[in-house]
Write a protein that holds these residues in place. Sequence first.
Motif, PDB file in Angstrom:
ATOM      1  N   MET A 133       0.774  -1.218  -0.020  1.00 49.41           N
ATOM      2  CA  MET A 133       0.018  -0.084   0.055  1.00 49.41           C
ATOM      3  C   MET A 133       0.892   1.348   0.086  1.00 49.41           C
ATOM      4  O   MET A 133       0.400   2.221  -0.187  1.00 49.41           O
ATOM      5  CB  MET A 133      -0.904   0.041   1.282  1.00 49.41           C
ATOM      6  CG  MET A 133      -1.821  -1.221   1.144  1.00 49.41           C
ATOM      7  SD  MET A 133      -2.828  -1.239   2.819  1.00 49.41           S
ATOM      8  CE  MET A 133      -4.239   0.201   2.532  1.00 49.41           C
ATOM      9  N   ASN A 134       2.175   1.047   0.313  1.00 42.10           N
ATOM     10  CA  ASN A 134       3.053   2.275   0.179  1.00 42.10           C
ATOM     11  C   ASN A 134       2.557   3.416   1.033  1.00 42.10           C
ATOM     12  O   ASN A 134       2.472   4.625   0.966  1.00 42.10           O
ATOM     13  CB  ASN A 134       3.373   2.815  -1.186  1.00 42.10           C
ATOM     14  CG  ASN A 134       3.817   1.879  -2.036  1.00 42.10           C
ATOM     15  OD1 ASN A 134       4.882   1.195  -1.813  1.00 42.10           O
ATOM     16  ND2 ASN A 134       3.327   1.483  -3.567  1.00 42.10           N
ATOM     17  N   LEU A 135       2.280   3.015   2.391  1.00 44.79           N
ATOM     18  CA  LEU A 135       1.954   3.875   3.484  1.00 44.79           C
ATOM     19  C   LEU A 135       2.704   4.797   3.980  1.00 44.79           C
ATOM     20  O   LEU A 135       2.488   5.823   4.696  1.00 44.79           O
ATOM     21  CB  LEU A 135       0.984   3.288   4.365  1.00 44.79           C
ATOM     22  CG  LEU A 135      -0.502   2.649   4.044  1.00 44.79           C
ATOM     23  CD1 LEU A 135      -0.868   1.809   4.842  1.00 44.79           C
ATOM     24  CD2 LEU A 135      -1.348   3.865   3.291  1.00 44.79           C
ATOM     25  N   ASN A 136       3.937   3.997   4.145  1.00 48.62           N
ATOM     26  CA  ASN A 136       4.935   4.816   4.948  1.00 48.62           C
ATOM     27  C   ASN A 136       4.528   4.985   6.235  1.00 48.62           C
ATOM     28  O   ASN A 136       4.699   6.280   6.776  1.00 48.62           O
ATOM     29  CB  ASN A 136       5.449   6.272   4.288  1.00 48.62           C
ATOM     30  CG  ASN A 136       6.821   6.572   5.030  1.00 48.62           C
ATOM     31  OD1 ASN A 136       7.689   5.945   5.390  1.00 48.62           O
ATOM     32  ND2 ASN A 136       7.014   8.059   4.835  1.00 48.62           N
ATOM     33  N   PRO A 137       4.186   4.076   7.063  1.00 47.88           N
ATOM     34  CA  PRO A 137       3.682   3.972   8.411  1.00 47.88           C
ATOM     35  C   PRO A 137       4.369   4.167   9.455  1.00 47.88           C
ATOM     36  O   PRO A 137       5.785   4.034   9.260  1.00 47.88           O
ATOM     37  CB  PRO A 137       2.911   2.813   8.392  1.00 47.88           C
ATOM     38  CG  PRO A 137       3.643   1.815   7.821  1.00 47.88           C
ATOM     39  CD  PRO A 137       4.042   2.555   6.598  1.00 47.88           C
ATOM     40  N   VAL A 138       3.830   4.889  10.439  1.00 48.07           N
ATOM     41  CA  VAL A 138       4.797   5.292  11.645  1.00 48.07           C
ATOM     42  C   VAL A 138       4.868   3.925  12.599  1.00 48.07           C
ATOM     43  O   VAL A 138       3.916   3.036  12.291  1.00 48.07           O
ATOM     44  CB  VAL A 138       4.250   6.518  12.313  1.00 48.07           C
ATOM     45  CG1 VAL A 138       4.275   7.497  11.577  1.00 48.07           C
ATOM     46  CG2 VAL A 138       2.905   5.973  13.085  1.00 48.07           C
ATOM     47  N   ALA A 139       5.751   3.936  13.464  1.00 42.87           N
ATOM     48  CA  ALA A 139       5.692   2.730  14.523  1.00 42.87           C
ATOM     49  C   ALA A 139       4.928   3.078  15.675  1.00 42.87           C
ATOM     50  O   ALA A 139       4.466   4.290  15.815  1.00 42.87           O
ATOM     51  CB  ALA A 139       7.364   2.909  15.198  1.00 42.87           C
ATOM     52  N   PRO A 140       4.211   1.968  16.073  1.00 45.73           N
ATOM     53  CA  PRO A 140       3.414   2.327  17.274  1.00 45.73           C
ATOM     54  C   PRO A 140       4.207   2.836  18.591  1.00 45.73           C
ATOM     55  O   PRO A 140       5.484   2.650  18.575  1.00 45.73           O
ATOM     56  CB  PRO A 140       3.054   0.922  17.436  1.00 45.73           C
ATOM     57  CG  PRO A 140       4.058  -0.072  17.083  1.00 45.73           C
ATOM     58  CD  PRO A 140       4.578   0.723  15.823  1.00 45.73           C
ATOM     59  N   PRO A 141       3.334   3.567  19.228  1.00 49.30           N
ATOM     60  CA  PRO A 141       4.130   4.459  20.438  1.00 49.30           C
ATOM     61  C   PRO A 141       4.368   3.145  21.505  1.00 49.30           C
ATOM     62  O   PRO A 141       3.879   2.189  21.656  1.00 49.30           O
ATOM     63  CB  PRO A 141       2.913   5.097  20.813  1.00 49.30           C
ATOM     64  CG  PRO A 141       1.743   4.481  20.619  1.00 49.30           C
ATOM     65  CD  PRO A 141       1.837   3.877  19.127  1.00 49.30           C
ATOM     66  N   PRO A 142       5.343   3.739  22.213  1.00 47.54           N
ATOM     67  CA  PRO A 142       5.816   2.946  23.291  1.00 47.54           C
ATOM     68  C   PRO A 142       4.559   2.544  24.178  1.00 47.54           C
ATOM     69  O   PRO A 142       3.590   3.361  24.269  1.00 47.54           O
ATOM     70  CB  PRO A 142       7.046   3.530  24.282  1.00 47.54           C
ATOM     71  CG  PRO A 142       7.434   4.699  23.172  1.00 47.54           C
ATOM     72  CD  PRO A 142       6.323   5.014  22.484  1.00 47.54           C
TER      73      PRO A 142
END
Length: 228
Positions: free
Chosen positions: A62-71
């Motif tokens: 999907m080429n979303l460039n997603p962020v990492a989940p928060p701590p």
Amino acid sequence: MAKTGFISHDLWRRYFCTAQSSSWARRMKNGLIRRGYLKLHSSKYHGALYLLDRESPVVRAMNLNPVAPPPVGQIDHDEILAEGILSLERSGLVSFWQSESELKKLGANDYRLETQGQLIKYPDLLIYASAPLPERIMAVELERTLKTRRRYVQLLGAYASMKRINGLIYVVENPSIKRTIQEVMKEVYFPVNRLPVSFFTQDEWLSDAAAVLAKAAGPAPAAAKIAS
């Protein structure tokens, strides 16, 4: 989820499956897990939390460039922000928004909060208000615990030099946090005429984020004051 890295069951149910039954919402969510879009959070404490499966081929495609989940320790903080922005999207008063994680991932230089050339952080949230509100870029800071006065001096000094935003919204857990920030604003001669600052409680943000944004983004008076 590509902008926040996660979604809770509560937000999923209230904002994405409002017209369907609980069983339908559960089947849909399980289907997204089975197909590789979502995965369960590993923390037992956050058992009702779902993450975007960034390693899944279907998500990668999907080429979303997603962020990492928060701590884990930041999830409650970020869920409060996420609930407000989902409510604002539903109101139609926002044309675009970016989370701190997204700004950090993109390395958005225009919104870096720096002191002496060193990065402090990015705004917790950037909101692009749209008609019928004035088209303004608003920064949001959620303060659930009281920080040191030195930290507020650094943060407010960084905001004072930022040119791209039109207003700053502080969502505070209790009156003592608001009082401390207002005291520091006076100490550092914060330029409220150029960058209006509004304070709201966490309950106000969660119960009616649209009203919060409408009040904060409204036309600034000739002699701007720190909003109550």
